[in-house]
Motif scaffolding. Structure first.
Motif, short mmCIF file in Angstrom:
data_model
loop_
_atom_site.label_atom_id
_atom_site.label_comp_id
_atom_site.label_asym_id
_atom_site.label_seq_id
_atom_site.Cartn_x
_atom_site.Cartn_y
_atom_site.Cartn_z
N HIS A 32 0.83 -1.21 0.00
CA HIS A 32 0.00 0.00 0.00
C HIS A 32 0.87 1.26 0.00
O HIS A 32 0.61 2.21 -0.77
CB HIS A 32 -0.92 -0.01 1.22
N MET A 33 1.88 1.28 0.83
CA MET A 33 2.74 2.46 0.93
C MET A 33 3.46 2.73 -0.39
O MET A 33 3.58 3.87 -0.84
CB MET A 33 3.74 2.27 2.08
N VAL A 36 1.23 4.42 -2.90
CA VAL A 36 1.08 5.85 -2.64
C VAL A 36 2.30 6.62 -3.15
O VAL A 36 2.18 7.70 -3.73
CB VAL A 36 0.86 6.10 -1.13
N TYR A 794 6.65 7.70 2.38
CA TYR A 794 5.19 7.58 2.47
C TYR A 794 4.60 8.81 3.14
O TYR A 794 3.61 9.40 2.66
CB TYR A 794 4.84 6.31 3.24
N ILE A 795 5.20 9.25 4.25
CA ILE A 795 4.71 10.45 4.93
C ILE A 795 4.84 11.66 4.02
O ILE A 795 3.91 12.47 3.90
CB ILE A 795 5.49 10.66 6.25
N ARG A 798 2.07 11.43 1.36
CA ARG A 798 0.73 11.64 1.90
C ARG A 798 0.48 13.09 2.28
O ARG A 798 -0.66 13.58 2.20
CB ARG A 798 0.52 10.75 3.14
N LEU A 799 1.51 13.79 2.72
CA LEU A 799 1.33 15.16 3.20
C LEU A 799 1.67 16.21 2.15
O LEU A 799 1.59 17.41 2.42
CB LEU A 799 2.18 15.40 4.46
N ARG A 800 2.02 15.78 0.95
CA ARG A 800 2.50 16.70 -0.08
C ARG A 800 1.50 17.82 -0.38
O ARG A 800 1.90 18.97 -0.60
CB ARG A 800 2.82 15.92 -1.35
N ASP A 872 -0.24 6.41 9.96
CA ASP A 872 -1.47 7.01 9.43
C ASP A 872 -2.16 7.89 10.47
O ASP A 872 -2.77 8.91 10.13
CB ASP A 872 -2.43 5.92 8.95
N ILE A 875 -0.33 11.11 10.32
CA ILE A 875 -0.71 11.83 9.10
C ILE A 875 -2.09 12.44 9.25
O ILE A 875 -2.33 13.60 8.87
CB ILE A 875 -0.64 10.88 7.88
N ILE A 879 -3.05 16.39 8.92
CA ILE A 879 -4.06 16.88 7.97
C ILE A 879 -5.15 17.64 8.72
O ILE A 879 -5.61 18.71 8.27
CB ILE A 879 -4.63 15.71 7.15
#
Length: 963
Positions: A32-33, A36, A794-795, A798-800, A872, A875, A879
């Motif tokens: 999964h990572m 992403v 991954y972090i 996800r936070l881009r 997650d 994250i 968010i």
């Protein structure tokens, strides 16, 4: 019921069982990572990030991984090679009883040993209260006005006192006078530290030499109280002589003895140093133990190490914080006066709890028992014809034994006890809290001639007066604060310890995503051996044949670390990363000097470097020259070339961090190393980010000459709230003769000398890293590196869309950490990176590294041991905070009244009757999903740093002082 067919026994044994227990990401999680991130496999991800030019030439040659049980059994067999004799060596190390309630609930409790340095005050109130207790304990027992929150060991504390004195007094002298009756390891470390700074150490090995040197020129003087041979001197007249020439008087004092002796502060000493080892921390072959440094009030702003002070929070309530932080090296850099990474927080907590549990009366009772037993020992020895060399002593008796010394020490070994030949022809023996009547009788037996009747305890049942002169007996009170006079039952102590740990966030509660700090799992199986008697109860200066287990552990761990780093030799003596840096620079300096190039003193350091680098360079007597970085965070190669050419004749080395402090693999690192080598310099590669390299690339292969490692980062020794650590120094072949060591170990001619008090440094925590390497093997260590890189990317991915990553490679990837750029938020919303850090506390997280290496950013490092669920959760919190910022940007909440500006929110603030803020209470509480994660309530609101520095309280004070 259908029975499964029998399977071969080999298939039922899984030697790799520990690897998936350490690494939090499963194979489905990994897929999964990667989806992403946009990579097909973990291997492909790593291939796209790590430069081809630095990839390992071969795999690490390590033993294959074994199970936790097998590793423990193997290590137990090694431990049994140590021999635990009754130790009467003294020399600053003593037997002690760790109260069970402290052993189980502090030393062996992950709530304490997995915590980080208390830079985030609001989530560190528990351990900072324990450290304030430590500072108060030291201040009271020494009668000094201010003390720091611990040092590495007594020897390095004495060396720090020397440099504190040098920069604090008016005397222009470069001479430091040291009493020859100080502990020998202290003298060695002082000599190592003094040489690069141009300080001349003069030893006074007799009363006449002492008088002569005190009458001469000096900037400071050091005396031991009581001395290493046990002698108790009245130092008052000497202090007056030193002060008359505007010099500083430093005392190395035994805290337990100070419960009975006039404390140094009462005879006007300027600085007092020592160790708290005998306050509940086992000897552990030399460490870890918390040292202390106390000083005059007017020295406080130059004091080395950390200082916990008292301030107020946003609600006006008292709150603890690290004080005077603006003087620390992350800001002062090449102007730093010392290296801040000089603390042993977990042992300091143990020592402070020992004082809290025993209280003033309990400590005095322990000291009186030691002093009485020592006086009885001396009386009995006198009956046997061995008159003590001095008549005033506390716990140590010295006899003039002449040519019989070796035979007497050998006789002791035959009876399984260790004595010390303190000087040729003199034997010293020290008693401690663990001494029993049988021990005293054993010592009498050693010194009795064949057939000579032994003294009996019956003759001393009415007691013997301690051998402390009346004029040096303490009359002042100490430890009067209620905290030292309340928790004396185990019930009370247990609840007090629990109440403090409940205030803090450590790895046992939550992810600690600190970039550059590598807060990873410290597995229980790795921690178990540290309290085994074979490791915990041996003296660092016991004969070598009694330390064969430690010798084997040292040899194996060094070999494995050489495989991990690509270097030829390693010393495990440095007991912190900062000391490893320092030792590495000394090795480079000594190498140049061995070639007649004493002038090579220029140390190039990129502007992005850790602040410890320039601080260590200063301590090593080098001249720091800063080189520029480009817009992508890489070393500016054009500027580096210009600096190399400018300083070619005097270039000693360059210090780089790899991957860089900006969280990226710099593509031209081999070219950088070659450039510096062409100009005669050596390359120092800071090992702080080794968690992105193990198994993938090796500094010793791609051009590094020296590195230090942080075993408390990459190799799983826990941070302990800010110590202990181990900072091995690793070198290429031609630098091996320059590694640090003790003179007793038979040093090569050019070795740099001792950098810590004990030959093996913090030896008692080395089994943790041994266990980690043994259970992981080459496969597991490499997988850990790759998963750490995977989790960071991954972090970042996800936070881009919420927080852009400031630095990345051309393909958008990062190394094992990423820097989130929050600077644009300030103009649009007034929200700063600090506001986000404080708001994360409401969501139950320790904040990432704040504003380092770039102001206004957060540096995030997840490590390989965090689960995808926890990543997650982090994250989701980031968010959610970004959505809160957008509400401020849209004008829904005022810039000065929103959840971020008032974070963190205490339960008391949310539950009080009147609520006047623009956002509702439940928003302030920040509960993302209460069903899946217990809510952490911070004990205090945001701490006022400015108030704390203006109103500096660094010990337990009455509540009225806060008004």
């Amino acid at each position: 019921m259908l029975m499964q067919s029998a399977r071969p026994l080999g298939e039922l044994e899984n030697p790799n069982e520990f690897i998936p227990r350490h690494i939090g990401v499963s194979e489905p999680d990994e897929r999964h990572m990667l989806s992403v991130i946009g990579e097909a496999s973990r291997r492909a991800l790593v291939e796209s990030i790590v430069p081809q030019s630095i990839k390992r030439a071969r795999a690490m040659r390590l033993p294959p991984p074994v199970t936790e049980a097998a590793a423990l059994a193997e290590l137990k067999s090694i431990a049994k090679r140590n021999q635990v004799f009754r130790s009467f060596i003294g020399q600053g190390y003593y037997g002690t009883f760790t109260p069970g309630v402290i052993l189980r609930n502090v030393l062996e409790n992950p709530a304490w040993y997995t915590a980080y340095t208390p830079y985030q005050a609001e989530i560190s109130q528990g351990r900072m209260e324990a450290l304030v207790n430590f500072q108060t304990m030291v201040c009271d027992l020494t009668a000094m006005p201010i003390a720091n929150a611990s040092m590495l060991d007594e020897a390095t504390a004495a060396a720090e006192a020397m440099t504190l004195a040098k920069r604090s007094v008016r005397s222009k002298s470069h001479v430091f006078v040291v009493a020859g009756d100080c502990h020998p390891q202290t003298i060695e470390v002082i000599q190592t530290r003094a040489e690069p700074l141009g300080i001349e150490v003069k030893l006074a090995n007799s009363a006449d030499e002492w008088a002569t040197l005190l009458a001469g020129d000096c900037f400071a003087v050091l005396a031991q109280y009581p001395s290493t041979s046990g002698r108790i001197d009245d130092l008052r007249a000497d202090v007056e002589k030193v002060h008359a020439k505007q010099a500083t008087f430093i005392v190395a004092a035994d805290l337990l003895a100070l419960t009975l002796l006039v404390p140094p502060g009462e005879f006007d000493a300027d600085i007092v140093v020592g160790t708290t080892q005998r306050f509940g921390m086992p000897m552990g072959a030399g460490g870890p133990h918390a040292a202390y440094l106390a000083c005059r009030d007017d020295f406080k702003r130059s004091m080395p190490g950390r200082l916990v002070g008292v301030s107020v929070d946003s609600h006006g309530n008292p709150a603890y914080r690290l004080a005077l932080q603006t003087r620390e090296q992350h800001i002062r850099r090449e102007k730093a006066t010392s290296n801040i990474c000089t603390a042993q927080v977990l042992p300091a907590v143990v020592a402070s709890m020992y004082a809290v549990y025993h209280g003033p009366q309990g400590l005095k009772r322990i000291a009186q028992r030691v002093a009485s037993y020592t006086a009885i020992l001396a009386k009995g020895l006198a009956q046997l014809g061995h008159q003590p060399h001095k008549v005033a002593f506390f716990d140590t008796v010295t006899l003039h034994t002449g040519e019989a010394s070796s035979a007497l020490i050998a006789k002791g070994h035959a009876l399984r006890c260790n004595l010390r030949e303190s000087w040729p022809g003199y034997i010293s023996m020290s008693l401690d809290e663990t001494t029993r009547r049988t021990d005293v009788e054993l010592l009498w037996k050693v010194f009795a001639k064949p057939g000579q009747p032994l003294p009996t305890f019956a003759a001393f049942e009415k007691g013997v007066e301690p051998a402390i002169p009346p004029e040096l007996r303490r009359t002042s009170d100490y430890l009067t604060h209620p905290v030292f006079n309340t928790h004396h039952s185990e019930t009370g102590m247990l609840r007090y310890i629990r109440s403090l740990s409940d205030k803090d966030l450590a790895l046992d509660r939550t992810m600690i995503p600190l970039g550059s700090c590598t807060m990873k799992l410290n597995a229980t199986s790795e921690m178990i051996p540290i309290t085994w008697p074979e490791f915990a109860h041996v003296h660092p200066f016991a004969p070598r044949d009694q330390l064969q287990g430690y010798a084997e552990l040292d040899e194996q761990l060094r070999a494995w670390l050489c495989e991990a780093t690509g270097y030829a030799g390693i010393s495990l003596q440095p007991n912190a990363g900062s000391q490893g840096e320092y030792a590495g620079l000394l090795a480079i300096k000594a190498w140049h000097e061995s070639r007649g190039e004493h002038h090579r003193k220029v140390c190039l350091i990129p502007s992005s470097a850790h602040g410890t680098n320039p601080a260590s360079a200063q301590m090593a007597g080098m001249q720091v020259v800063v080189t520029a970085c480009d817009d992508n965070g890489n070393v500016d190669m054009a500027d580096l070339q210009a600096k190399c050419e400018q300083h070619s004749a005097n270039l000693a080395c360059i210090m780089i961090t790899y991957p860089s402090t900006h969280g990226v693999f710099e593509m031209r690192v081999k070219e950088l190393c070659e450039m510096v080598h062409r100009h005669g310099g050596r390359v120092y590669v800071d090992g702080a980010n080794m968690n992105a390299l193990v198994g993938v690339a090796a500094p010793g292969e791609f051009g590094g000459d020296v590195s230090h490692l942080n075993l408390h980062k990459t190799f799983c020794i826990p941070h302990g709230g800010g110590g202990p650590g181990v900072g091995p120094v690793c070198v290429v072949e031609d630098l091996v003769p320059f590694l640090p060591g003790h003179q007793s170990g038979g040093l090569p001619a050019h070795a740099v000398g001792a950098v810590s008090a004990a030959p093996l440094g913090n030896a008692a925590v080395l089994p943790i890293s041994w266990m980690y390497c043994r259970m992981m093997g080459a496969e597991g260590l490499t997988q850990a590196t790759e998963v750490a890189i995977l989790s960071a990317n991954y972090i970042s991915a996800r936070l881009r869309d919420h927080y852009p990553t400031l630095y990345a490679s051309e393909n958008g990837h990062v190394a094992h950490e990423c820097i989130l750029d929050l600077r644009p938020l300030k103009d649009a919303s007034g929200v700063t990176a600090e506001d986000v850090a404080k708001r994360l506390i409401d969501y139950g997280f320790h904040a990432p590294t704040l504003s380092f290496p770039v102001p206004g950013t957060l540096m995030v490092e997840p490590t390989e041991s965090e689960t995808l669920e926890e990543i997650d959760r982090f994250i989701a919190a980031m968010i959610a905070i970004r959505e809160e910022i957008r509400r401020v940007e849209r004008g829904e909440w005022p810039q000065d009244d929103n959840p971020l500006k008032h974070a963190p929110h205490t339960a008391g603030a949310l539950l009080k009757g009147e609520w006047t803020h623009a956002y509702p209470r439940d928003v302030g509480a920040a509960i993302l999903d209460e069903r899946r994660h217990a809510k952490y309530w911070p004990p205090v609101g945001r701490v006022d740093n400015v108030y704390g520095d203006r109103n500096l309280f660094c010990s337990c004070v009455p509540m009225s002082a806060y008004e």
